[in-house]
Design a protein around this motif. Sequence first.
Motif, PDB file in Angstrom:
ATOM      1  N   LYS A  24     -20.146  25.048 -17.420  1.00 22.27           N
ATOM      2  CA  LYS A  24     -19.374  23.690 -16.702  1.00 22.27           C
ATOM      3  C   LYS A  24     -20.180  22.548 -16.587  1.00 22.27           C
ATOM      4  O   LYS A  24     -21.252  22.745 -16.451  1.00 22.27           O
ATOM      5  N   TYR A  25     -19.573  21.411 -17.090  1.00 21.46           N
ATOM      6  CA  TYR A  25     -20.417  20.192 -16.746  1.00 21.46           C
ATOM      7  C   TYR A  25     -19.372  18.952 -16.245  1.00 21.46           C
ATOM      8  O   TYR A  25     -18.364  19.130 -16.587  1.00 21.46           O
ATOM      9  N   ARG A  26     -19.979  17.987 -15.784  1.00 20.67           N
ATOM     10  CA  ARG A  26     -19.203  16.939 -15.322  1.00 20.67           C
ATOM     11  C   ARG A  26     -19.487  15.779 -16.353  1.00 20.67           C
ATOM     12  O   ARG A  26     -20.746  15.336 -16.562  1.00 20.67           O
ATOM     13  N   SER A  28     -19.278  11.987 -16.771  1.00 21.30           N
ATOM     14  CA  SER A  28     -19.075  10.765 -16.084  1.00 21.30           C
ATOM     15  C   SER A  28     -18.345   9.889 -16.864  1.00 21.30           C
ATOM     16  O   SER A  28     -17.591   9.000 -16.290  1.00 21.30           O
ATOM     17  N   SER A  31     -14.837  11.009 -16.721  1.00 26.56           N
ATOM     18  CA  SER A  31     -14.389  11.657 -15.484  1.00 26.56           C
ATOM     19  C   SER A  31     -13.560  12.772 -15.147  1.00 26.56           C
ATOM     20  O   SER A  31     -12.478  12.912 -14.674  1.00 26.56           O
ATOM     21  N   ASP A  33     -14.080  17.368 -15.036  1.00 28.69           N
ATOM     22  CA  ASP A  33     -15.100  18.734 -15.445  1.00 28.69           C
ATOM     23  C   ASP A  33     -14.683  19.191 -16.635  1.00 28.69           C
ATOM     24  O   ASP A  33     -13.667  19.224 -16.995  1.00 28.69           O
ATOM     25  N   ASN A 121     -28.410  16.929 -13.895  1.00 27.68           N
ATOM     26  CA  ASN A 121     -27.081  17.486 -13.724  1.00 27.68           C
ATOM     27  C   ASN A 121     -27.009  19.128 -13.210  1.00 27.68           C
ATOM     28  O   ASN A 121     -28.236  19.577 -13.780  1.00 27.68           O
ATOM     29  N   GLY A 123     -24.560  22.781 -13.041  1.00 27.08           N
ATOM     30  CA  GLY A 123     -23.310  23.283 -13.197  1.00 27.08           C
ATOM     31  C   GLY A 123     -23.295  25.035 -13.429  1.00 27.08           C
ATOM     32  O   GLY A 123     -24.422  25.747 -13.475  1.00 27.08           O
TER      33      GLY A 123
END
Length: 139
Positions: A24-26, A28, A31, A33, A121, A123
Amino acid sequence: MKEPEMAVGAAEPSLEGIWLSQYKYRSSSRSADLVDEHYLVVHHQGERLVAQSLPLVSGSRVSLELALEPPIASGTWRETTAPNGHYQGMTYHGVLQLIIDPSERSMHGMWLGFGRRLTMNTGEWTLTWQEASTSAAAQ
């Protein structure tokens, strides 16, 4: 699916085989996940696990190098994203620590790495066992 095979001279089942990798990662820029998936071919090299993703149509590739100290696997990851995808062939890398489930059918933990804007980052990352064979037919 076949059961995990015993490694020569080992008292425990081998972790070699094909595993489903999900992290999992965000994003940016989007906007959101997100979760990325790859199937990895995992091999033992001494007391280490080395994994390479199976080719994807998109062209994204992931590799792992993990030192084994059961029930922990610690090491590094590297991903080269799809050349025509959102991240345009960028290469990212970082560190990873996983806890090996007693069943040896899954591992879960956390990754740490840098993002596109050189921010740190983190996750979740999981590996789920799929197949003991690493033959061309299994792949």
